[in-house]
Design an enzyme around this catalytic site. Structure first.
Site, PDB file in Angstrom:
ATOM      1  N   SER A 139      -5.234  -1.019  -2.619  1.00 54.44           N
ATOM      2  CA  SER A 139      -5.786   0.178  -2.839  1.00 54.44           C
ATOM      3  C   SER A 139      -6.642   0.544  -1.620  1.00 54.44           C
ATOM      4  O   SER A 139      -7.696  -0.213  -1.582  1.00 54.44           O
ATOM      5  CB  SER A 139      -6.595   0.250  -3.907  1.00 54.44           C
ATOM      6  OG  SER A 139      -5.567   0.092  -5.118  1.00 54.44           O
ATOM      7  N   LYS A 187      -3.070   6.590  -6.735  1.00 52.16           N
ATOM      8  CA  LYS A 187      -4.045   5.396  -7.262  1.00 52.16           C
ATOM      9  C   LYS A 187      -5.459   5.976  -7.317  1.00 52.16           C
ATOM     10  O   LYS A 187      -6.121   5.614  -8.130  1.00 52.16           O
ATOM     11  CB  LYS A 187      -3.894   4.092  -6.168  1.00 52.16           C
ATOM     12  CG  LYS A 187      -4.693   3.097  -6.550  1.00 52.16           C
ATOM     13  CD  LYS A 187      -4.682   2.659  -8.095  1.00 52.16           C
ATOM     14  CE  LYS A 187      -5.361   1.445  -8.548  1.00 52.16           C
ATOM     15  NZ  LYS A 187      -5.345   0.269  -7.653  1.00 52.16           N
ATOM     16  N   LYS A 236     -15.711   0.866  -4.500  1.00 50.28           N
ATOM     17  CA  LYS A 236     -14.949   1.032  -3.238  1.00 50.28           C
ATOM     18  C   LYS A 236     -13.971   2.269  -3.535  1.00 50.28           C
ATOM     19  O   LYS A 236     -13.672   3.078  -2.858  1.00 50.28           O
ATOM     20  CB  LYS A 236     -14.351  -0.153  -2.624  1.00 50.28           C
ATOM     21  CG  LYS A 236     -13.273  -0.209  -1.500  1.00 50.28           C
ATOM     22  CD  LYS A 236     -11.906   0.319  -1.963  1.00 50.28           C
ATOM     23  CE  LYS A 236     -11.235  -0.992  -2.604  1.00 50.28           C
ATOM     24  NZ  LYS A 236      -9.746  -0.876  -2.822  1.00 50.28           N
TER      25      LYS A 236
END
Length: 312
Positions: free
Chosen positions: A114, A189, A257
Site C-alpha cells: 500500500s 486502497k 502511513k
C-alpha cells in the site's frame, strides 16, 4: 489447505497445469501466508525477506528462500512485492540490486504493498521503460484475510496484465476487482483505509461508552453486529477491544502511513475529508503515545486516554 493436504502427485499435477515461477519479496505478517498459499496452489515460489527466518513457512510449504532480491528474481515469470512503504517499493524495484536490474525482460511485477498512487504511476512508467509490466494490487483483510486466502484485492494496470495475474490473485484473495489503470488500485486502497480507520475509531468510542454504563460488552457487541452497525471491523476487532489485547495484525504505524497517503492525495485532488483528517490526527496521537507497534484496534487506548482513563 495446508502443505500436508497435497500429496506428491497432486502437487505435480498442479504444477503441470498452471505453474508460474514466482518471486515473493517481503515475507512479513501478510507476505508470508500469501506466499504459502501460492506454493500450495502449485506455483514454484522463491521468497526473499531481510530477516531470513521469515521464509520458514514458505520453505515448509515447498518453496525456496533466496539470499537476495537478485537471486530471487533472476529467472521467474512474476515478481510479487509486499513491503511497508513507498520508499521500500522503490528500493526493491529500482535499487542497484533490485528487480529491474536483475529480472528478465517482460517479467510481470505485482505490487501488493500500500503506497502513494503517484509513486505507483512513476514506477509503472519506469517499469515500462525498462521492459517490465507492473500491476498495483494493494489488499485489504489484514492478517486474518491473508491467512485464510480471503483478501480483497483492488488492482490497477492493464486488463491484459490483470488477466495474466488472475491465478495469483485467486490463490490469495476472495474479492478481486480490476479498478482501472496504474495507480487506481492504490487510490481505492487509500479510500479503504479511510473507511477502516473511521470504523475502528467509532467502535473504540462505542466500547468506552458501553463500559462507562457497565453494560455487558459481549452481549452489546453481538446485538450491534447483527444490525446496521455491524461491519467487518466490528466482527474482526471486537475481541481485541473487549480484551484490551492488541497483538498486531495491522500496526498503527502502517495505518498512520496510509492516512498520510489519504491526506496528501485528497489535498492534491482539492477535496476535503473532515472525518479523515480527524482520524489521521488520532492515529498520529496513538503513535506519539507509544502505540505505533500495536494493532490499529489499539485506537481504543486513545479514547481511554481522552476519557481520563489509564489504558490497560
Amino acid at each position: 489447505m495446508g502443505p500436508a493436504a497435497l500429496d506428491t502427485r497432486t502437487r505435480h499435477d498442479l504444477k503441470e497445469t498452471h505453474m508460474s515461477k514466482i518471486a515473493f519479496i517481503g515475507l512479513g505478517i501478510m507476505g508470508a501466508p500469501m506466499s504459502v498459499h501460492l506454493a500450495n496452489a502449485g506455483h514454484d515460489v522463491v521468497g526473499y525477506n531481510r530477516s531470513p527466518e521469515r521464509a520458514k513457512p514458505l520453505v515448509e510449504a515447498g518453496g525456496r528462500s533466496a539470499d537476495s532480491i537478485a537471486d530471487a528474481v533472476t529467472d521467474v515469470d512474476i515478481v510479487a512485492v509486499m513491503v511497508p512503504d513507498s520508499a521500500d517499493v522503490q528500493d526493491v524495484l529500482t535499487g542497484e540490486g533490485g528487480v529491474f536490474a536483475n529480472a528478465k525482460p517482460g517479467t510481470l511485477v505485482i505490487d501488493f504493498s500500500s503506497i502513494r498512487p503517484d509513486v505507483t504511476a512513476e514506477l509503472a512508467a519506469a517499469a515500462k521503460e525498462a521492459g517490465f509490466r507492473l500491476l498495483d494490487a494493494p489488499v485489504s483483510g489484514g492478517e486474518a484475510g491473508a491467512k485464510n486466502a480471503a483478501l480483497s484485492i483492488m488492482v490497477g494496470g492493464s486488463a491484459e496484465d490483470f488477466a495474466t495475474a488472475k491465478p495469483v490473485f485467486d490463490a490469495v484473495g476472495k474479492t478481486i476487482v480490476h479498478v482501472g489503470g496504474n495507480g487506481a488500485g492504490q487510490t481505492v486502497k487509500a479510500a479503504n483505509q479511510l473507511i477502516v480507520a473511521a470504523n475502528i475509531q467509532a467502535l473504540a468510542e462505542a466500547v468506552v461508552f458501553l463500559r462507562a454504563y457497565d453494560v455487558d460488552l459481549e452481549a452489546a457487541l453481538t446485538v450491534l453486529g447483527g444490525g446496521l452497525a455491524g461491519s467487518k471491523v466490528l466482527e474482526q476487532k471486537r475481541s481485541n477491544m473487549a480484551n484490551d489485547s492488541f497483538e498486531p495484525g495491522f500496526r498503527i504505524d502502517l495505518h498512520h502511513k496510509d492516512m498520510g497517503i489519504v491526506s496528501s492525495a485528497a489535498r492534491e485532488a482539492g477535496v476535503v475529508l473532515p472525518l479523515g483528517q480527524l482520524v489521521a490526527t488520532l492515529m498520529a496521537s496513538a503513535r506519539a503515545n507509544g502505540d505505533g507497534g500495536l494493532d490499529h484496534s489499539g485506537l481504543l487506548r486513545g479514547v481511554q486516554r481522552l476519557s481520563g482513563q489509564n489504558p490497560s
